[in-house]
Design a protein around this motif. Structure first.
Motif, PDB file in Angstrom:
ATOM      1  N   PHE A   1       0.857  -1.185   0.000  1.00 40.53           N
ATOM      2  CA  PHE A   1       0.000   0.000   0.000  1.00 40.53           C
ATOM      3  C   PHE A   1       0.888   1.228   0.000  1.00 40.53           C
ATOM      4  CE2 PHE A   1       0.290  -1.718   4.305  1.00 40.53           C
ATOM      5  CZ  PHE A   1       0.836  -0.661   5.010  1.00 40.53           C
ATOM      6  N   ALA A   2       0.304   2.363  -0.330  1.00 37.15           N
ATOM      7  CA  ALA A   2       1.069   3.609  -0.412  1.00 37.15           C
ATOM      8  C   ALA A   2       0.095   4.761  -0.219  1.00 37.15           C
ATOM      9  CB  ALA A   2       1.740   3.711  -1.781  1.00 37.15           C
ATOM     10  N   PRO A   3       0.606   5.931   0.180  1.00 41.71           N
ATOM     11  CA  PRO A   3      -0.295   7.075   0.341  1.00 41.71           C
ATOM     12  C   PRO A   3      -1.032   7.343  -0.972  1.00 41.71           C
ATOM     13  CG  PRO A   3       1.872   7.588   1.213  1.00 41.71           C
ATOM     14  CD  PRO A   3       2.002   6.277   0.502  1.00 41.71           C
ATOM     15  N   ALA A   4      -2.335   7.550  -0.883  1.00 42.73           N
ATOM     16  CA  ALA A   4      -3.110   7.867  -2.076  1.00 42.73           C
ATOM     17  C   ALA A   4      -2.716   9.251  -2.583  1.00 42.73           C
ATOM     18  CB  ALA A   4      -4.602   7.822  -1.745  1.00 42.73           C
ATOM     19  N   PHE A   5      -2.813   9.470  -3.877  1.00 41.83           N
ATOM     20  CA  PHE A   5      -2.509  10.761  -4.513  1.00 41.83           C
ATOM     21  C   PHE A   5      -1.081  11.202  -4.210  1.00 41.83           C
ATOM     22  CE2 PHE A   5      -6.864  10.501  -2.879  1.00 41.83           C
ATOM     23  CZ  PHE A   5      -7.490  10.186  -4.071  1.00 41.83           C
ATOM     24  N   ASP A   6      -0.209  10.218  -4.159  1.00 41.97           N
ATOM     25  CA  ASP A   6       1.201  10.409  -3.832  1.00 41.97           C
ATOM     26  C   ASP A   6       1.821  11.483  -4.722  1.00 41.97           C
ATOM     27  OD1 ASP A   6       3.217   9.733  -2.206  1.00 41.97           O
ATOM     28  OD2 ASP A   6       3.677   7.797  -3.117  1.00 41.97           O
ATOM     29  N   ILE A   7       1.585  11.407  -6.044  1.00 45.09           N
ATOM     30  CA  ILE A   7       2.250  12.362  -6.940  1.00 45.09           C
ATOM     31  C   ILE A   7       1.667  13.768  -6.787  1.00 45.09           C
ATOM     32  CG2 ILE A   7       2.909  10.580  -8.615  1.00 45.09           C
ATOM     33  CD1 ILE A   7       0.766  11.664 -10.510  1.00 45.09           C
ATOM     34  N   TYR A   8       0.536  13.876  -6.106  1.00 44.43           N
ATOM     35  CA  TYR A   8      -0.016  15.204  -5.785  1.00 44.43           C
ATOM     36  C   TYR A   8       0.349  15.615  -4.358  1.00 44.43           C
ATOM     37  CZ  TYR A   8      -2.880  15.713  -9.991  1.00 44.43           C
ATOM     38  OH  TYR A   8      -3.301  15.871 -11.281  1.00 44.43           O
ATOM     39  N   GLY A   9       1.253  14.870  -3.728  1.00 49.36           N
ATOM     40  CA  GLY A   9       1.656  15.214  -2.372  1.00 49.36           C
ATOM     41  C   GLY A   9       0.917  14.422  -1.298  1.00 49.36           C
ATOM     42  N   GLY A  10      -0.084  13.633  -1.715  1.00 47.51           N
ATOM     43  CA  GLY A  10      -0.788  12.772  -0.757  1.00 47.51           C
ATOM     44  C   GLY A  10      -1.826  13.505   0.076  1.00 47.51           C
ATOM     45  N   VAL A  11      -2.713  12.744   0.672  1.00 48.25           N
ATOM     46  CA  VAL A  11      -3.722  13.280   1.604  1.00 48.25           C
ATOM     47  C   VAL A  11      -3.666  12.374   2.823  1.00 48.25           C
ATOM     48  CG1 VAL A  11      -6.174  13.679   2.027  1.00 48.25           C
ATOM     49  CG2 VAL A  11      -5.229  14.087  -0.255  1.00 48.25           C
ATOM     50  N   SER A  12      -3.423  12.937   4.011  1.00 48.35           N
ATOM     51  CA  SER A  12      -3.195  12.037   5.144  1.00 48.35           C
ATOM     52  C   SER A  12      -4.448  11.245   5.484  1.00 48.35           C
ATOM     53  CB  SER A  12      -2.687  12.808   6.360  1.00 48.35           C
ATOM     54  OG  SER A  12      -3.619  13.777   6.738  1.00 48.35           O
ATOM     55  N   GLY A  13      -4.230   9.993   5.878  1.00 48.90           N
ATOM     56  CA  GLY A  13      -5.348   9.126   6.217  1.00 48.90           C
ATOM     57  C   GLY A  13      -5.967   8.431   5.024  1.00 48.90           C
ATOM     58  N   LEU A  14      -5.425   8.633   3.824  1.00 48.04           N
ATOM     59  CA  LEU A  14      -5.941   7.930   2.646  1.00 48.04           C
ATOM     60  C   LEU A  14      -4.816   7.097   2.015  1.00 48.04           C
ATOM     61  CD1 LEU A  14      -8.199  10.639   0.937  1.00 48.04           C
ATOM     62  CD2 LEU A  14      -8.880   8.765   2.442  1.00 48.04           C
ATOM     63  N   TYR A  15      -5.071   5.810   1.841  1.00 52.14           N
ATOM     64  CA  TYR A  15      -4.073   4.903   1.278  1.00 52.14           C
ATOM     65  C   TYR A  15      -4.651   4.118   0.109  1.00 52.14           C
ATOM     66  CZ  TYR A  15      -1.084   5.772   5.267  1.00 52.14           C
ATOM     67  OH  TYR A  15      -0.271   6.384   6.194  1.00 52.14           O
ATOM     68  N   ASP A  16      -3.820   3.873  -0.903  1.00 53.92           N
ATOM     69  CA  ASP A  16      -4.179   2.966  -1.987  1.00 53.92           C
ATOM     70  C   ASP A  16      -3.507   1.625  -1.738  1.00 53.92           C
ATOM     71  OD1 ASP A  16      -5.596   4.919  -3.296  1.00 53.92           O
ATOM     72  OD2 ASP A  16      -3.989   5.416  -4.700  1.00 53.92           O
ATOM     73  N   TYR A  17      -4.221   0.539  -2.026  1.00 52.89           N
ATOM     74  CA  TYR A  17      -3.623  -0.783  -1.979  1.00 52.89           C
ATOM     75  C   TYR A  17      -3.095  -1.128  -3.363  1.00 52.89           C
ATOM     76  CZ  TYR A  17      -5.681  -1.781   2.604  1.00 52.89           C
ATOM     77  OH  TYR A  17      -6.010  -1.763   3.933  1.00 52.89           O
ATOM     78  N   GLY A  18      -1.813  -1.472  -3.427  1.00 52.91           N
ATOM     79  CA  GLY A  18      -1.223  -1.936  -4.679  1.00 52.91           C
ATOM     80  C   GLY A  18      -1.540  -3.409  -4.875  1.00 52.91           C
ATOM     81  N   PRO A  19      -0.986  -4.023  -5.949  1.00 50.08           N
ATOM     82  CA  PRO A  19      -1.380  -5.402  -6.264  1.00 50.08           C
ATOM     83  C   PRO A  19      -1.236  -6.407  -5.112  1.00 50.08           C
ATOM     84  CG  PRO A  19      -0.253  -4.423  -8.113  1.00 50.08           C
ATOM     85  CD  PRO A  19      -0.153  -3.430  -7.002  1.00 50.08           C
TER      86      PRO A  19
END
Lengths: 707, 707
Positions: free
Chosen positions: A79-97
């Motif tokens: 998993f990684a911070p969501a919207f990482d390339i936009y600087g991220g939003v705390s408390g939101l994560y994306d699950y990778g494969p």
């Protein structure tokens, strides 16, 4: 497949990490058994606040190098911070494969273990929820945390966290000034250690102040907003970064608000839990079950909480996956037909009496015993505790880092009969991952009262019941003309009186020959004379019993379970600190088999393709790694992904269709024909997987070159 | 298992329903091949608007009694309005147990058919999305419909729908006045028919007006907001209920807005599609794939659209499940390695040239031929069209009610290479259920430009490439001291110039011995002299090719597929109009087996329990119906739930462990031992199910008493 977990982990130097600094009390030491996590407001109908918390434990906890683990999880895109390339939003994560597959596999096991096994009625309800529903459930009024604002910088703090951090830092400064060791663990790198120590201002405090601070910290979760405001004034708590003053604590509702439809008039929220949809559909579900009781509904889906300051990675996030069960049961009979199947299951229980005595040791007893002695309130609740335990063990949770903690009286709402949390121990402390509460008839009752829709069970009685009760009779011919358009409201008023109220009215009627009442929606007090109404105690036979069922609610935070389970299965091979392993059970491993050709020689291609095809047909998720890295490197990469088995194709394979099969944890290998190996793999993955020794029985062991 | 669908359906009288009245043009007749549905704004980056729509078809469409079907779906709780007991919220539906299981099974087949089969990288990204991301993607500006408001009543109308309905109703009134038959189908009940006719005001129109109205209706989806406003004025369109005037058309963004975090400052939306999360994680996904191209990511999850006036049941809702694939491919090579495996698949294609000629007949060709002739742009797109077809057929879609419609030039954005929609025919008309677009490099490019993060593939070239290009060189020793803090901005300005711009600058430099430029963030124009900068054309060898991949995007609306598929599998047994059947393929049927004891005699209990246990162990979802209804009634109930098989336990079963097995569609029965029957069932459910005849080969056929 036994893993030398503890030993291996201890061989890794303990290091601190950024997230550890932000949350310094939650290191994995025995002095810090906080319960930092609230899964949902569970049985209380309000944000759960536990004012007395266990402060000590006898448990020895394996040390986790969380920096290293965090790096691995990010590098392998669990998993990684969501919207990482936009600087991220705390408390939101994306699950990778791998994270997504892990989550899907956990959900799949959950569905088979609970929904299919128990014939539960699964529903999928909307996340958008109108205001009225959450007003009734209590969330609009009570689902909140306290925050304060720095008017100068605009910064916002969660008040309980702020008070906690400031007082702790002062206590550390005091220790420093007294020349005592601060609580920085030994394993911390020297550089970071110096930085940590430097941040602490060595200021000695009065002994009385130290005692006061310690008492406040012990009770920190129990303060109301105004009380927290008092503490801020008393201890002069300001913005730690600027020294600037802060506002009074304000209540902040944790639900995300939005408007449904184009008018902007219909206020709605994103649901903070999946349970409400199940309660609202109760009557339809009862019908679906041919009106048979007891039965359970279930739901898997995302919920949302607008946390003030999310932290601790996946453990406190703003959008998360939940799986919830609502088991509807007759309040007069909470036995469970399948209880005997689980009664011998041994659970590690931390009772409320132990906690009230300020201790935290767990007692390991069978659930049969726990229910018999009354420690666990009833069979149905006990049945689910055992089933939750079995589920957690199946997906790879460590028995020794799992406990069931009973809610204390001050944590539970007045209507709740009993409540237990399955807590998993991690480097952040004990984390509440599953709640299991007996919520009595609360939820169905409030929605029924609000909507005037009956949410009840009608049970045909084998023998009719004799019932004595006050009954109201109206002379319709006189009543209608007299009250005209108010008639309906008055009738509703009369039919919704309790027996006690009717008794009073009967008395009034017999004494004053009329009754007087204030009726909702009717301006003047209503008078009804004896010629129109009679209120008398009557005896009648009831053939049907009508009751509001009670609800036993096991509620799972899938993200928290997933993260804790990862920690439980993380270790480093003793022979090299570069080689981390995630020892997931095959049933939940993201990929079951890694396929590796010895090199990228074209000769291997046909057999590789065939293996892929055969595994796909056998329903075994497999991945090919034909990169140019060494075999050892490729296996190491997949040890980090938790892939339990590896099949290697070499030059001999091309000649005789034999391949080697490697087991992740032991790195043992066997050799057999393609068909033998695929059969073995099939038997070792899936729900009823057999262990390596059994799965590979009869296959020749194979000595690989050192990895 | 062939079902006499058309014949059986025609035996049911055609009736109209409420939703049909609300959407009168969408009856299933050949004059009404509207495309009422927008799945997402797909390839255009804006709400798709098709201005020329096919008006005729040669297809003969089976009639569905939608009232009856709607009743069945509600009664069996496939789905129901969410928050029903609170009065409901339009556009929000809850899935009950059979609907939820159907959905889960469709998703399961989807995952196996696409994700596992193609080794796709599945991700699970958050629904909460910050403003910036959707601003970049174009949704903030363009994802909108036009609405108008009645200032007196507060009512809100979707403008295109309103104009459409008013003009249609006037045309009907005209026909009535001319004594022509109105378009109410024959099957409509006499009572409803009279009501409908009464609602139409018989007012004759000029022939020229009729022609004008018909032209407007044909182009209704093509008007802009201001144009719709003009139409409202011109034709005096007011609130149909009150006759009151309406506001000018206003743009209404269809995204649900919320605030993330406690400050209220971070504006966010609920995602309108799942695709953005996949684009934003592109670099991490490429890494996860060991930087190999091509590859695909996939995502299954809820998306949200705040429809102005939701209608047509599950076909236009505010919260819905999507499954999306982003297949990343080299723009210079869109061949697909597995294309030969599908090239013989025959698809029913409706090309843009056919549509532009005002016709709607489909051509049935193999996808191999379609790609070869250039009808479908490239192999990868063609591969996915064939795979989409196979998936839809597998889950029970009727081949004859499925077509692939190509987008016409005015539906596609300038960057899109080609786009096809899989459309399913239902009683609402043709419904867009799957979009499949070649979106070129659009999405990765806009996010990369906005964030300055490279979203590219670096391909090591087998042979280096000779490249001629302008290059900038700076004399750092002079540059730094001269421009100080502006240096970085000026450097960035220079490095982001195109080759054409550099050519101009080179010319300027050689002519004026300096260049002058306006640089973002630097107040005064910047002058750089020749002593500091050189801009020259240079030749270099490139060993690595850097490119932004193109995206082929198959995007599935699961709710729409589910509903259309239900219609395709709905029929009534000819012998009785009370007995509806849903002929779901076993692989997606909510329950696979119904277990029925002959009566509730206790003697049947042990065998019933054993059967339940054995089926559970075999992984076959089964339900018991031991209610007191007759066997026939219980089977009828489960025909409505689409349960493909039924096992009956009778007195003979207790003696010799033989049971009967019934097939839903044919009502054929066979008899065998418990073990034989379970083996047969296992072979007939699941992904590679065998048909009834093969599954029950060797078992004795059984003559049941008439159901």
């Amino acid at each position: 497949m036994s893993v030398p977990q503890t030993i291996a982990c201890l061989s890794v130097p303990f290091r601190t990490s950024r997230s550890l600094v932000a949350c310094s009390r939650r290191v994995c030491c025995s002095s810090c058994l906080q319960l930092p996590a609230r899964l949902r407001f569970a049985s209380t109908g309000i944000v759960r606040i536990s004012s007395t918390k266990p402060k000590t434990s006898t448990m020895s906890v394996p040390t986790i190098d969380r920096d290293y683990l965090d790096g691995l999880l990010k590098r392998r895109f669990f998993f990684a911070p969501a919207f990482d390339i936009y600087g991220g939003v705390s408390g939101l994560y994306d699950y990778g494969p791998p994270g997504c597959a892990l989550q899907a596999n956990i959900v799949d096991v959950w569905r088979k273990h609970f929904v299919l096994e128990e014939d539960m009625l699964e529903v999928d309800c909307t996340m958008l929820t109108p205001y009225e529903v959450l007003k009734t459930s209590g969330h609009v009024d009570k689902f909140a945390d306290w925050m304060c604002r720095d008017p100068a910088t605009g910064e916002i703090f969660r008040v309980d966290h702020l008070v906690e951090e400031v007082l702790e830092s002062r206590l550390k400064g005091d220790k420093e000034a007294r020349g005592q060791a601060t609580e920085i663990p030994d394993g911390v790198e020297e550089k970071k250690r110096k930085k940590k120590v430097k941040e602490i201002k060595a200021v000695k405090l009065d002994d009385a102040v130290v005692a006061e601070y310690e008492e406040v910290l012990a009770k920190i979760d129990g303060y109301s907003g105004p009380e927290l405001g008092e503490l801020m004034k008393k201890y002069n708590i300001v913005n730690p970064a600027t020294g600037g003053p802060l506002s009074e604590p304000l209540e902040f509702n944790l639900m995300f608000e939005t408007a449904i439809g184009p008018s902007g008039q219909l206020k709605g929220y994103l649901r903070p839990e999946t349970a409400q949809g199940q309660f609202l559909n109760f009557s339809k579900l009862l019908d679906s079950n041919n009106t048979k009781m007891p039965f359970a509904s279930a739901s898997i889906g995302k919920s949302f909480r607008n946390e003030i300051s999310p932290r601790s990675g996946l453990l406190r996030v703003r959008e998360f996956l939940m799986a919830e069960i609502e088991h509807f049961v007759d309040p007069l009979n909470k036995s469970h037909p399948r209880f005997p199947e689980v009664s011998d299951t041994k659970l590690r229980l931390l009772s409320k009496t132990t906690q009230q005595a300020g201790r935290t040791e767990v007692t390991e007893v069978t659930i049969g015993e726990a229910v018999q002695t009354g420690l666990v309130d009833n069979e149905t609740l006990g049945y689910f505790l055992a089933r939750i335990y079995m589920f957690l063990i199946k997906i790879g949770v460590d028995h020794n880092r799992l406990r069931f903690r009973q809610h204390m009286a001050n944590e539970m709402a007045h209507y709740a009969a009993d409540c237990w949390d399955a807590e998993l121990h991690t480097s952040y402390g004990w984390i509440e991952c599953v709640g299991c509460a007996d919520r009595s008839a609360y939820d169905l009752t409030v929605h029924s009262n609000r909507t005037n829709e009956k949410l009840v069970v009608r049970q045909t009685l084998a023998e009719p019941l004799t019932v004595e009760a006050f009954e109201v009779e109206l002379d319709k011919k006189k009543f209608g003309p007299k009250f005209k358009k108010d008639g309906k409201k008055i009738e509703q008023f009369l039919t919704t009186r309790t027996q006690c109220e009717l008794e009073d009215l009967a008395k009034e009627l017999s004494e004053k020959l009329k009754i007087t009442a204030d009726v909702d929606g009717v301006a003047a007090p209503v008078e009804i004379e004896k010629s129109i109404i009679s209120i008398e105690k009557k005896t009648r036979l009831e053939h049907v019993r009508e009751y509001t069922p009670n609800v036993i609610e096991p509620s799972f935070g899938i993200g928290r379970i997933l993260y804790s389970m990862i920690e439980h299965n993380f270790w480093i091979r003793p022979e090299s600190d570069q080689r981390a392993v995630l020892s997931f059970p095959p049933v939940i491993a993201p990929t079951k088999v890694l396929l590796v050709p010895l090199s990228n020689n074209e000769a291997f291609e046909p057999l590789m393709k065939e293996l892929s095809r055969l595994l796909r047909r056998a329903g075994v998720p497999a991945k090919v790694d034909d990169s140019s890295a060494t075999i050892g490197r490729r296996y190491a990469r997949n040890d980090e992904l938790g892939t339990p088995f590896g099949i290697t194709v070499d030059f001999q394979s091309v000649q005789d269709r034999t391949v080697t099969l490697r087991e992740r944890d032991s790195t043992k290998q066997v050799r057999g024909t393609v068909e033998q190996i695929i059969t073995a793999v099939q038997r070792m993955v899936g729900q009823d997987a057999v262990p390596w020794e059994e799965g590979t029985k009869g296959l020749a062991s194979f000595e690989a070159a050192s990895e």
